[in-house]
Motif scaffolding. Structure first.
Motif, PDB file in Angstrom:
ATOM      1  N   PRO A   1       0.836  -1.213   0.000  1.00  0.00           N
ATOM      2  CA  PRO A   1       0.000   0.000   0.000  1.00  0.00           C
ATOM      3  C   PRO A   1       0.872   1.265   0.000  1.00  0.00           C
ATOM      4  N   TYR A   2       0.280   2.355  -0.427  1.00  0.00           N
ATOM      5  CA  TYR A   2       0.971   3.652  -0.483  1.00  0.00           C
ATOM      6  C   TYR A   2       1.611   3.989   0.864  1.00  0.00           C
ATOM      7  N   ALA A   3       0.913   3.724   1.953  1.00  0.00           N
ATOM      8  CA  ALA A   3       1.422   4.060   3.290  1.00  0.00           C
ATOM      9  C   ALA A   3       2.764   3.373   3.563  1.00  0.00           C
ATOM     10  N   PHE A   4       2.932   2.152   3.076  1.00  0.00           N
ATOM     11  CA  PHE A   4       4.200   1.450   3.262  1.00  0.00           C
ATOM     12  C   PHE A   4       5.336   2.225   2.598  1.00  0.00           C
ATOM     13  N   PHE A   5       5.133   2.608   1.337  1.00  0.00           N
ATOM     14  CA  PHE A   5       6.169   3.330   0.604  1.00  0.00           C
ATOM     15  C   PHE A   5       6.442   4.686   1.248  1.00  0.00           C
ATOM     16  N   PHE A   6       5.396   5.338   1.709  1.00  0.00           N
ATOM     17  CA  PHE A   6       5.570   6.647   2.340  1.00  0.00           C
ATOM     18  C   PHE A   6       6.395   6.527   3.625  1.00  0.00           C
ATOM     19  N   ARG A   7       6.093   5.536   4.441  1.00  0.00           N
ATOM     20  CA  ARG A   7       6.855   5.350   5.684  1.00  0.00           C
ATOM     21  C   ARG A   7       8.324   5.049   5.395  1.00  0.00           C
TER      22      ARG A   7
ATOM     23  N   GLY B   1      11.267  18.457 -10.455  1.00  0.00           N
ATOM     24  CA  GLY B   1       9.966  18.284 -11.098  1.00  0.00           C
ATOM     25  C   GLY B   1       8.908  19.180 -10.487  1.00  0.00           C
ATOM     26  N   ASP B   2       7.731  19.110 -11.052  1.00  0.00           N
ATOM     27  CA  ASP B   2       6.603  19.898 -10.555  1.00  0.00           C
ATOM     28  C   ASP B   2       5.967  19.147  -9.393  1.00  0.00           C
ATOM     29  N   VAL B   3       6.304  19.563  -8.196  1.00  0.00           N
ATOM     30  CA  VAL B   3       5.810  18.882  -6.994  1.00  0.00           C
ATOM     31  C   VAL B   3       4.588  19.579  -6.400  1.00  0.00           C
ATOM     32  N   THR B   4       4.048  20.561  -7.105  1.00  0.00           N
ATOM     33  CA  THR B   4       2.926  21.328  -6.553  1.00  0.00           C
ATOM     34  C   THR B   4       1.700  20.465  -6.288  1.00  0.00           C
ATOM     35  N   LYS B   5       1.540  19.359  -7.029  1.00  0.00           N
ATOM     36  CA  LYS B   5       0.375  18.491  -6.835  1.00  0.00           C
ATOM     37  C   LYS B   5       0.756  17.145  -6.230  1.00  0.00           C
ATOM     38  N   SER B   6       2.000  17.021  -5.793  1.00  0.00           N
ATOM     39  CA  SER B   6       2.467  15.769  -5.218  1.00  0.00           C
ATOM     40  C   SER B   6       2.351  15.837  -3.696  1.00  0.00           C
ATOM     41  N   GLU B   7       1.353  15.134  -3.161  1.00  0.00           N
ATOM     42  CA  GLU B   7       1.173  15.134  -1.700  1.00  0.00           C
ATOM     43  C   GLU B   7       2.385  14.557  -0.996  1.00  0.00           C
ATOM     44  N   GLY B   8       2.981  13.510  -1.564  1.00  0.00           N
ATOM     45  CA  GLY B   8       4.147  12.896  -0.946  1.00  0.00           C
ATOM     46  C   GLY B   8       5.321  13.866  -0.881  1.00  0.00           C
ATOM     47  N   SER B   9       5.615  14.522  -2.003  1.00  0.00           N
ATOM     48  CA  SER B   9       6.716  15.489  -2.022  1.00  0.00           C
ATOM     49  C   SER B   9       6.437  16.655  -1.087  1.00  0.00           C
TER      50      SER B   9
END
Length: 111
Positions: free
Chosen positions: A59-65, A81-89
């Motif tokens: 899951p996404y949460a695993f990669f985020f952690r 890159g354009d990180v304006t719409k990247s919640e992770g960045s």
């Protein structure tokens, strides 16, 4: 292309850029930067390598952690890159600022 002039070679660099929703999770862009930065003599924490080690079926949460662990073991965050719409960045940048980890921008849009 690379903005490394204010980073010393004894600092570990964390790569931050958009991934979710991009072809192959934008891994080629991460890998290119990691390769060039390593060739310049720096150590790089590349979050695109997490999926190579653990596969894409988590899951996404695993990669985020895992990415947050990598970030907090780094001395500098390198944003591209354009990180304006990247919640992770955006969260990585916010975490870096809270942890007083310098943020270096590769001439991209600042979030």
């Amino acid at each position: 292309m690379l903005q490394l002039r204010n980073i010393s070679k004894d600092q570990v660099i964390y790569l931050s850029g958009p991934m979710t929703g991009l072809p192959d999770y934008n891994r080629p862009a991460f890998d290119l930067r990691a390769k060039l930065i390593r060739e310049a003599g720096y150590t790089v924490n590349n979050p695109a390598e997490i999926s190579r080690k653990h596969g894409l079926d988590k899951p996404y949460a695993f990669f985020f952690r895992e990415a947050m662990r990598m970030l907090l073991q780094s001395d500098v965050i390198y944003v591209f890159g354009d990180v304006t719409k990247s919640e992770g960045s955006q969260m990585e940048i916010k975490t870096a600022k809270m942890a007083e980890i310098p943020v270096v921008w590769e001439g991209c849009l600042k979030g």
